[in-house]
Scaffold this motif. Structure first.
Motif, PDB file in Angstrom:
ATOM      1  N   SER A 186       7.267 -10.246  -3.379  1.00 51.55           N
ATOM      2  CA  SER A 186       8.190 -11.594  -3.712  1.00 51.55           C
ATOM      3  C   SER A 186       7.312 -12.604  -4.260  1.00 51.55           C
ATOM      4  N   ALA A 187       6.191 -12.610  -3.765  1.00 49.85           N
ATOM      5  CA  ALA A 187       4.812 -13.568  -4.068  1.00 49.85           C
ATOM      6  C   ALA A 187       4.523 -13.226  -5.662  1.00 49.85           C
ATOM      7  N   SER A 188       4.469 -12.089  -6.216  1.00 53.12           N
ATOM      8  CA  SER A 188       4.087 -11.902  -7.326  1.00 53.12           C
ATOM      9  C   SER A 188       5.052 -12.102  -8.421  1.00 53.12           C
ATOM     10  N   GLY A 189       6.366 -12.439  -8.075  1.00 50.90           N
ATOM     11  CA  GLY A 189       7.639 -12.452  -9.014  1.00 50.90           C
ATOM     12  C   GLY A 189       7.944 -11.187  -9.428  1.00 50.90           C
ATOM     13  N   ALA A 190       7.574 -10.161  -8.689  1.00 50.73           N
ATOM     14  CA  ALA A 190       8.070  -8.655  -9.362  1.00 50.73           C
ATOM     15  C   ALA A 190       9.545  -8.323  -9.023  1.00 50.73           C
ATOM     16  N   ILE A 191      10.101  -8.875  -8.208  1.00 60.06           N
ATOM     17  CA  ILE A 191      11.512  -8.770  -7.562  1.00 60.06           C
ATOM     18  C   ILE A 191      12.295 -10.092  -7.921  1.00 60.06           C
ATOM     19  N   ALA A 198      -0.397   4.650  10.178  1.00 59.12           N
ATOM     20  CA  ALA A 198      -1.561   3.715   9.353  1.00 59.12           C
ATOM     21  C   ALA A 198      -2.687   4.534   8.866  1.00 59.12           C
ATOM     22  N   VAL A 199      -2.906   5.450   9.661  1.00 53.46           N
ATOM     23  CA  VAL A 199      -4.261   6.108   9.531  1.00 53.46           C
ATOM     24  C   VAL A 199      -4.011   7.077   8.138  1.00 53.46           C
ATOM     25  N   GLN A 200      -2.739   7.368   7.655  1.00 56.96           N
ATOM     26  CA  GLN A 200      -2.412   8.059   6.663  1.00 56.96           C
ATOM     27  C   GLN A 200      -2.387   7.292   5.486  1.00 56.96           C
ATOM     28  N   ALA A 201      -2.460   5.871   5.596  1.00 56.08           N
ATOM     29  CA  ALA A 201      -2.638   4.849   4.379  1.00 56.08           C
ATOM     30  C   ALA A 201      -3.967   4.617   4.132  1.00 56.08           C
ATOM     31  N   ASP A 202      -5.101   5.114   4.946  1.00 58.83           N
ATOM     32  CA  ASP A 202      -6.582   4.782   4.571  1.00 58.83           C
ATOM     33  C   ASP A 202      -6.761   5.273   3.114  1.00 58.83           C
ATOM     34  N   GLY A 203      -7.288   4.271   2.596  1.00 56.35           N
ATOM     35  CA  GLY A 203      -7.749   4.345   1.063  1.00 56.35           C
ATOM     36  C   GLY A 203      -6.543   4.013   0.281  1.00 56.35           C
ATOM     37  N   ALA A 204      -5.205   3.656   0.560  1.00 56.34           N
ATOM     38  CA  ALA A 204      -4.239   3.501  -0.311  1.00 56.34           C
ATOM     39  C   ALA A 204      -3.948   2.123  -0.588  1.00 56.34           C
ATOM     40  N   ALA A 205      -3.132   1.883  -1.670  1.00 58.16           N
ATOM     41  CA  ALA A 205      -2.702   0.501  -1.981  1.00 58.16           C
ATOM     42  C   ALA A 205      -1.075   0.425  -1.636  1.00 58.16           C
ATOM     43  N   VAL A 206      -1.182  -0.627  -0.664  1.00 59.60           N
ATOM     44  CA  VAL A 206       0.263  -0.864  -0.166  1.00 59.60           C
ATOM     45  C   VAL A 206       1.011  -2.039  -0.510  1.00 59.60           C
ATOM     46  N   GLU A 207       1.964  -2.028  -1.014  1.00 60.40           N
ATOM     47  CA  GLU A 207       2.695  -3.199  -1.292  1.00 60.40           C
ATOM     48  C   GLU A 207       3.900  -3.670  -0.226  1.00 60.40           C
ATOM     49  N   THR A 208       4.237  -4.777   0.187  1.00 58.46           N
ATOM     50  CA  THR A 208       5.188  -5.048   1.052  1.00 58.46           C
ATOM     51  C   THR A 208       6.047  -6.096   0.320  1.00 58.46           C
ATOM     52  N   LEU A 247      -7.758  -0.359   3.600  1.00 61.99           N
ATOM     53  CA  LEU A 247      -6.746   0.061   2.719  1.00 61.99           C
ATOM     54  C   LEU A 247      -6.521  -1.386   2.008  1.00 61.99           C
ATOM     55  N   SER A 248      -5.755  -1.415   0.827  1.00 64.42           N
ATOM     56  CA  SER A 248      -5.363  -2.428   0.126  1.00 64.42           C
ATOM     57  C   SER A 248      -3.843  -2.970   0.429  1.00 64.42           C
ATOM     58  N   VAL A 249      -3.735  -4.111   0.911  1.00 65.40           N
ATOM     59  CA  VAL A 249      -2.142  -4.774   1.406  1.00 65.40           C
ATOM     60  C   VAL A 249      -2.008  -5.922   0.565  1.00 65.40           C
ATOM     61  N   ASN A 250      -0.837  -5.682  -0.507  1.00 61.43           N
ATOM     62  CA  ASN A 250      -0.493  -6.701  -1.600  1.00 61.43           C
ATOM     63  C   ASN A 250      -1.842  -7.291  -2.149  1.00 61.43           C
TER      64      ASN A 250
END
Ligand code: FES
Ligand code: FES
Length: 162
Positions: A82-87, A67-77, A9-12
């Motif tokens: 915060s790091a991207s400035g989105a919030i 966690a297995v349900q997030a296989d292939g997903a894009a997850v943002e925490t 999966l993708s995380v951040n």
């Protein structure tokens, strides 16, 4: 871990490949496996909203998703947002009006508030309350949180940071 399942999966924005227990919750995977402890775990029953993360663009309770349900997903925490400035505006507004005390609810609040602001232009206070109604705060009494989100909705934080 003989019954471990491979997930990718993708995380951040970072590609993550891991083997996880089929029963491991996404929130625990993020916290304990990846060290992303900004995702808080309160009730573990889908009630408090402290574990809110974004999965494929939608807020999700990390304690209700495996966690297995997030296989292939894009997850943002909260760390990635915060790091991207989105919030950044929301974070500044929370600080400006003291919309947090212990901070336990704050990552989930920020993520849910961002979701509202992405979906609705100029939400009124009732809409803000309704959208945040699944995120519990034991400290603030909610007024300052609503104030902070309303400030961002009105564009006031952009004016302050200029
Ligand atoms: Fe997930 Fe409370 S810990 S909703
Ligand atoms: Fe403590 Fe919300 S600031 S639970």
């Amino acid at each position: 871990m003989s019954d471990a399942v491979a997930v990718s999966l993708s995380v951040n924005g970072e590609r993550i490949a891991a083997r996880v227990s089929p029963r491991l919750h996404l929130a625990d995977f993020l916290r304990d496996t990846l060290g992303l402890t900004g995702t808080h775990v309160g009730c573990e029953q889908g009630v408090c909203g402290a574990c809110t993360v974004v999965v494929d663009g939608a807020p999700v309770r990390g304690c209700l998703m495996l966690a297995v349900q997030a296989d292939g997903a894009a997850v943002e925490t909260i760390e990635g947002l915060s790091a991207s400035g989105a919030i950044a505006d929301l974070q500044a507004a929370f600080v400006a009006v003291n919309a947090l005390q212990c901070g336990f609810c704050t990552p989930g609040m920020l993520i849910t508030a961002r979701d509202l602001l992405l979906r609705k232009k100029n939400p009124d206070r009732a809409s803000i309350r309704a959208h945040l109604s699944g995120n519990y705060c034991r400290c603030t009494g909610y007024q300052a949180i609503i104030d902070a989100v309303a400030m961002v909705a009105r564009g006031e934080m952009a004016a302050i940071s200029e």
